[in-house]
Design a protein around this motif. Structure first.
Motif, short mmCIF file in Angstrom:
data_model
loop_
_atom_site.label_atom_id
_atom_site.label_comp_id
_atom_site.label_asym_id
_atom_site.label_seq_id
_atom_site.Cartn_x
_atom_site.Cartn_y
_atom_site.Cartn_z
N THR A 93 -47.18 23.92 18.48
CA THR A 93 -47.30 22.77 19.26
C THR A 93 -48.15 21.66 18.61
OG1 THR A 93 -49.23 23.85 20.57
CG2 THR A 93 -46.98 24.42 21.46
N GLN A 302 -39.63 17.68 26.38
CA GLN A 302 -40.09 19.04 25.98
C GLN A 302 -38.63 19.92 26.21
OE1 GLN A 302 -43.87 20.28 27.75
NE2 GLN A 302 -44.45 20.51 25.56
N ARG A 304 -36.17 23.41 24.94
CA ARG A 304 -36.16 24.55 24.36
C ARG A 304 -34.92 24.73 23.16
NH1 ARG A 304 -34.64 29.98 27.68
NH2 ARG A 304 -32.59 28.75 27.59
N ARG A 305 -35.33 24.92 21.83
CA ARG A 305 -34.24 25.08 20.93
C ARG A 305 -34.30 26.34 20.73
NH1 ARG A 305 -34.62 21.35 16.20
NH2 ARG A 305 -32.53 21.83 16.04
N LEU A 328 -30.89 15.69 21.97
CA LEU A 328 -31.55 16.88 22.05
C LEU A 328 -30.92 18.07 21.82
CD1 LEU A 328 -33.42 15.74 25.58
CD2 LEU A 328 -33.91 15.28 23.18
N PHE A 332 -31.75 25.91 17.43
CA PHE A 332 -32.49 25.82 16.47
C PHE A 332 -32.20 26.35 15.01
CE2 PHE A 332 -37.09 27.00 15.20
CZ PHE A 332 -37.48 26.11 14.73
N LYS A 339 -38.01 27.69 19.72
CA LYS A 339 -38.93 26.61 19.55
C LYS A 339 -39.06 25.60 20.82
CE LYS A 339 -40.64 22.77 16.60
NZ LYS A 339 -40.35 21.70 15.55
N GLN A 341 -39.31 22.10 21.59
CA GLN A 341 -39.47 20.88 20.77
C GLN A 341 -39.99 19.71 21.90
OE1 GLN A 341 -37.82 20.47 17.58
NE2 GLN A 341 -38.66 18.50 17.32
N THR A 343 -40.04 15.46 21.91
CA THR A 343 -39.54 14.65 21.38
C THR A 343 -39.85 13.32 22.48
OG1 THR A 343 -37.48 15.68 20.52
CG2 THR A 343 -37.11 13.12 20.89
#
Length: 388
Positions: A93, A302, A304-305, A328, A332, A339, A341, A343
């Motif tokens: 982060t 925010q 999730r990947r 998006l 990942f 992760k 992410q 953006t």
């Protein structure tokens, strides 16, 4: 010979230049006051906020990380003082997220001393100079008026760090800056200290690397204890940047009511601050969407990947402006874990009411996870503004 003296904390100075680690002395008024209170036996709270290095990733035990070692040193130097230790580090982060969460994750503990560490999580860009400033200003101006020390870490293979911009903030606010780029990295670059001795991946310190980090920090603290210089009156200066991140809010399912179709709220209780994929929304069908109306100057998402993909792909756009559209990708391409992410979709917009729309635009028959939106972070919020 190398093996023996690298195991010895007292000999760390033979390999690294602790003095060079003091990148900026800063105004020591708050820090001297903290140390004076410690000498008087007052109960004090020491907080840390940063990424995976602060969290203690790659240390064999939590008490081996640099943060815990620094507090252990304080306890040793001030044996009659009770120090409460708050570690608000979250791996992978950056300071943009730090600015959005510090009011929840650290400042309610009313810290008396705060260490900030994001120089290998932020990129070396003006954007992260601004997000870092927003975080620093929130801590500096918080209710407990804590002393602050900025920690600048480094990639040990390339020397990469955001310290160039972060140190600008440190100097602007006259804060102490302690640099591993200037103290530990030169020994690695010169071949005096093999990187493999202190890190397995050229980034995250092992136990010895954390020991070295702590030694650079505590060397500075030791000097402050003996520093009798009269400190000038501190000045809280005007922002160096546009400062959109001093006032920001994080929207999750429990504090916002976006328009939605196909997305379901995640009400699973969050175990702790590192249990990051919580309090958001998930969906797996193409066309599912969330739309937030907010008052501010910018928005970031925010999500999730997942490493074990594939997963759906979404698009985020502000005010239906195609120039702000961001893809998006829920998949990942790394293997170390999922992760979160962050953006930035738009920033530095005219202050007022805006809309951010997040919609799943692509799915795959073999998707193994749904798309998970963790939060929307609104920047440039004003007291008269609100979100809904």
């Amino acid at each position: 010979m190398m093996e023996s003296y690298l195991k010895c904390e007292e000999c760390a100075g033979n390999v690294i230049d602790k003095e060079a680690g003091i990148l900026n002395r800063g105004n020591l008024g708050r820090l001297k006051n903290f140390l004076s209170r410690a000498a008087q036996g007052e109960r004090l709270t020491v907080g840390f906020i940063g990424g995976s290095i602060t969290q203690g990733f790659a240390a064999t035990e939590p008490d081996q990380c640099y943060a815990a070692r620094t507090v252990a040193w304080l306890r040793k130097v001030f044996p009659n003082t009770e120090f409460d230790y708050v570690n608000a580090g979250i791996g992978a982060t950056d300071s943009q997220f730090g600015a959005a969460r510090v009011q929840e994750d650290l400042l309610p503990r009313l810290p008396d001393l705060v260490f900030v560490e994001f120089s290998v999580n932020d990129h070396s860009t003006p954007h992260f100079c601004e997000t870092y400033e927003g975080l620093v200003r929130q801590i500096y101006g918080s209710a407990s008026a804590p002393a602050m020390v900025l920690i600048h870490n480094v990639y040990y293979d390339t020397g990469k760090s955001a310290a160039y911009y972060h140190a600008q903030i440190g100097r602007h606010y006259d804060l102490p800056c302690i640099s591993m780029q200037n103290s530990i990295y030169p020994a690695v670059a010169a071949g005096r200290l093999p990187a493999e001795k202190i890190t397995a991946d050229f980034l995250h310190p092992n136990d010895l690397g954390h020991e070295f980090m702590a030694s650079v920090i505590t060397n500075f603290l030791e000097k402050v204890i003996h520093d009798k210089t009269q400190e000038p009156q501190e000045i809280f200066p005007a922002p160096l940047t546009e400062n959109a991140y001093e006032h920001c809010v994080r929207l999750q399912y429990f504090n916002s009511t976006p328009e939605k179709s196909g997305f379901e709220e995640d009400m699973t209780p969050q175990r702790d601050i590192t249990d990051i994929f919580r309090n958001g929304w998930s969906a797996g069908e193409k066309g599912a969407y969330l739309e937030f109306t907010f008052r501010g100057t910018g928005a970031a998402v925010q999500y999730r990947r997942v490493k074990d993909g594939p997963a759906p792909i979404a698009t985020a756009v502000v005010d239906e402006n195609p120039e702000t559209a961001c893809v998006l990708d829920g998949t990942f391409d790394e293997t170390w874990g999922d992760k979160m992410q962050l953006t930035t979709v738009a920033e530095h917009l005219p202050y007022g009411e805006h809309r951010v729309h997040v919609e799943i635009t692509e799915t795959h028959a073999e998707d193994k996870a749904e798309f998970y939106l963790v939060s929307v972070i609104v920047s440039g919020v004003r007291e008269e503004g609100n979100t809904k």
